[in-house]
Scaffold this motif. Structure first.
Motif, PDB file in Angstrom:
ATOM      1  N   UNK A  99       0.852  -1.196   0.000  1.00  0.00           N
ATOM      2  CA  UNK A  99       0.000   0.000   0.000  1.00  0.00           C
ATOM      3  C   UNK A  99       0.886   1.243   0.000  1.00  0.00           C
ATOM      4  N   UNK A 100       0.548   2.186  -0.876  1.00  0.00           N
ATOM      5  CA  UNK A 100       1.375   3.391  -1.005  1.00  0.00           C
ATOM      6  C   UNK A 100       1.518   4.134   0.319  1.00  0.00           C
ATOM      7  N   UNK A 101       0.551   4.037   1.210  1.00  0.00           N
ATOM      8  CA  UNK A 101       0.625   4.706   2.515  1.00  0.00           C
ATOM      9  C   UNK A 101       1.573   3.985   3.474  1.00  0.00           C
ATOM     10  N   UNK A 102       1.948   2.752   3.159  1.00  0.00           N
ATOM     11  CA  UNK A 102       2.799   1.972   4.059  1.00  0.00           C
ATOM     12  C   UNK A 102       4.190   1.710   3.479  1.00  0.00           C
ATOM     13  N   UNK A 103       4.489   2.285   2.326  1.00  0.00           N
ATOM     14  CA  UNK A 103       5.791   2.030   1.686  1.00  0.00           C
ATOM     15  C   UNK A 103       6.921   2.645   2.500  1.00  0.00           C
ATOM     16  N   UNK A 104       8.094   2.029   2.368  1.00  0.00           N
ATOM     17  CA  UNK A 104       9.268   2.499   3.092  1.00  0.00           C
ATOM     18  C   UNK A 104       9.461   1.803   4.420  1.00  0.00           C
ATOM     19  N   UNK A 105       8.551   0.907   4.785  1.00  0.00           N
ATOM     20  CA  UNK A 105       8.640   0.212   6.065  1.00  0.00           C
ATOM     21  C   UNK A 105       9.131  -1.219   5.945  1.00  0.00           C
ATOM     22  N   UNK A 106       9.755  -1.566   4.842  1.00  0.00           N
ATOM     23  CA  UNK A 106      10.346  -2.887   4.595  1.00  0.00           C
ATOM     24  C   UNK A 106       9.316  -4.004   4.458  1.00  0.00           C
ATOM     25  N   UNK A 107       8.075  -3.634   4.165  1.00  0.00           N
ATOM     26  CA  UNK A 107       7.014  -4.631   3.993  1.00  0.00           C
ATOM     27  C   UNK A 107       7.239  -5.424   2.707  1.00  0.00           C
ATOM     28  N   UNK A 108       7.636  -4.746   1.637  1.00  0.00           N
ATOM     29  CA  UNK A 108       7.914  -5.430   0.372  1.00  0.00           C
ATOM     30  C   UNK A 108       9.020  -6.457   0.525  1.00  0.00           C
ATOM     31  N   UNK A 109      10.060  -6.100   1.237  1.00  0.00           N
ATOM     32  CA  UNK A 109      11.174  -7.035   1.492  1.00  0.00           C
ATOM     33  C   UNK A 109      10.694  -8.213   2.318  1.00  0.00           C
ATOM     34  N   UNK A 110       9.866  -7.949   3.329  1.00  0.00           N
ATOM     35  CA  UNK A 110       9.338  -9.038   4.164  1.00  0.00           C
ATOM     36  C   UNK A 110       8.471  -9.983   3.330  1.00  0.00           C
ATOM     37  N   UNK A 111       7.625  -9.434   2.460  1.00  0.00           N
ATOM     38  CA  UNK A 111       6.810 -10.277   1.581  1.00  0.00           C
ATOM     39  C   UNK A 111       7.689 -11.105   0.664  1.00  0.00           C
ATOM     40  N   UNK A 112       8.676 -10.465   0.048  1.00  0.00           N
ATOM     41  CA  UNK A 112       9.590 -11.174  -0.840  1.00  0.00           C
ATOM     42  C   UNK A 112      10.319 -12.294  -0.089  1.00  0.00           C
ATOM     43  N   UNK A 113      10.860 -11.988   1.082  1.00  0.00           N
ATOM     44  CA  UNK A 113      11.560 -13.007   1.878  1.00  0.00           C
ATOM     45  C   UNK A 113      10.635 -14.169   2.231  1.00  0.00           C
ATOM     46  N   UNK A 114       9.393 -13.867   2.539  1.00  0.00           N
ATOM     47  CA  UNK A 114       8.420 -14.902   2.865  1.00  0.00           C
ATOM     48  C   UNK A 114       8.182 -15.814   1.659  1.00  0.00           C
ATOM     49  N   UNK A 115       8.026 -15.212   0.483  1.00  0.00           N
ATOM     50  CA  UNK A 115       7.820 -15.992  -0.744  1.00  0.00           C
ATOM     51  C   UNK A 115       9.033 -16.887  -1.005  1.00  0.00           C
ATOM     52  N   UNK A 116      10.232 -16.351  -0.843  1.00  0.00           N
ATOM     53  CA  UNK A 116      11.447 -17.139  -1.064  1.00  0.00           C
ATOM     54  C   UNK A 116      11.510 -18.311  -0.091  1.00  0.00           C
ATOM     55  N   UNK A 117      11.205 -18.070   1.165  1.00  0.00           N
ATOM     56  CA  UNK A 117      11.223 -19.158   2.148  1.00  0.00           C
ATOM     57  C   UNK A 117      10.150 -20.196   1.836  1.00  0.00           C
ATOM     58  N   UNK A 118       8.972 -19.757   1.452  1.00  0.00           N
ATOM     59  CA  UNK A 118       7.914 -20.678   1.026  1.00  0.00           C
ATOM     60  C   UNK A 118       8.418 -21.537  -0.139  1.00  0.00           C
ATOM     61  N   UNK A 119       9.044 -20.909  -1.126  1.00  0.00           N
ATOM     62  CA  UNK A 119       9.563 -21.640  -2.292  1.00  0.00           C
ATOM     63  C   UNK A 119      10.617 -22.658  -1.876  1.00  0.00           C
ATOM     64  N   UNK A 120      11.487 -22.277  -0.940  1.00  0.00           N
ATOM     65  CA  UNK A 120      12.503 -23.223  -0.439  1.00  0.00           C
ATOM     66  C   UNK A 120      11.843 -24.448   0.203  1.00  0.00           C
ATOM     67  N   UNK A 121      10.852 -24.206   1.056  1.00  0.00           N
ATOM     68  CA  UNK A 121      10.224 -25.330   1.756  1.00  0.00           C
ATOM     69  C   UNK A 121       9.433 -26.221   0.801  1.00  0.00           C
TER      70      UNK A 121
END
Length: 158
Positions: A99-121
């Motif tokens: 969400x544009x109001x929440x950008x800059x808070x590392x949420x995109x990185x957290x989502x990306x990291x979560x997807x990568x970990x899901x893919x690993x498992x």
């Protein structure tokens, strides 16, 4: 920083997902009005329901203080018995938005990291995504978190 939870999306999340889909489309239609229709979104609510119900298209949402602030739409891809492609399993990030109001808070990185970990498992070989060249903020973000160019699409407008 407020606690962030990432989980599988549910039908109850569709209204907020819709809002984010409009935000993503606006970025694209502002940059390329010749290709993207302003004021639209990528998926209808019925299409989202189908995506959420399909195990081959997992959708994850980032939630903060009880509200969804981002999502990642993913698609399982694999070329089985293809003439020239190996059989590796790829998890393709079809769409990632904060969400544009929440950008800059590392949420995109957290989502990306979560997807990568899901893919690993789930024993995927790699995680891929496409990004439009005119979306310079997204390009910069993906480069900053370690993604490398895999292929380049080119065009000539006639």
């Amino acid at each position: 920083m407020k606690e962030l939870t990432i989980r599988r999306a549910q039908e109850a999340d569709i209204p907020v997902i819709d809002k984010l889909l409009f935000q993503v489309l606006k970025v694209h239609s502002d940059a390329r009005p010749d290709l993207f229709k302003a004021g639209t979104k990528k998926y209808t609510d019925e299409e989202i329901k189908g995506i959420l119900a399909d195990e081959k298209t997992p959708v994850f949402v980032a939630e903060r203080d009880g509200g969804v602030v981002g999502y990642a739409f993913c698609i399982h891809q694999q070329y089985v018995d293809n003439n020239n492609m190996t059989d590796v399993k790829t998890l393709y990030i079809d769409d990632l938005c904060v969400d544009e109001a929440a950008r800059g808070g590392h949420i995109g990185k957290a989502l990306y990291d979560y997807v990568v970990e899901y893919a690993r498992t789930q024993e995927y070989y790699n995680v891929t995504l496409n990004v439009w060249a005119d979306n310079v903020n997204a390009v910069r973000f993906y480069e900053r978190i370690g993604l490398k160019v895999q292929k380049i699409g080119m065009e000539v407008i006639l």
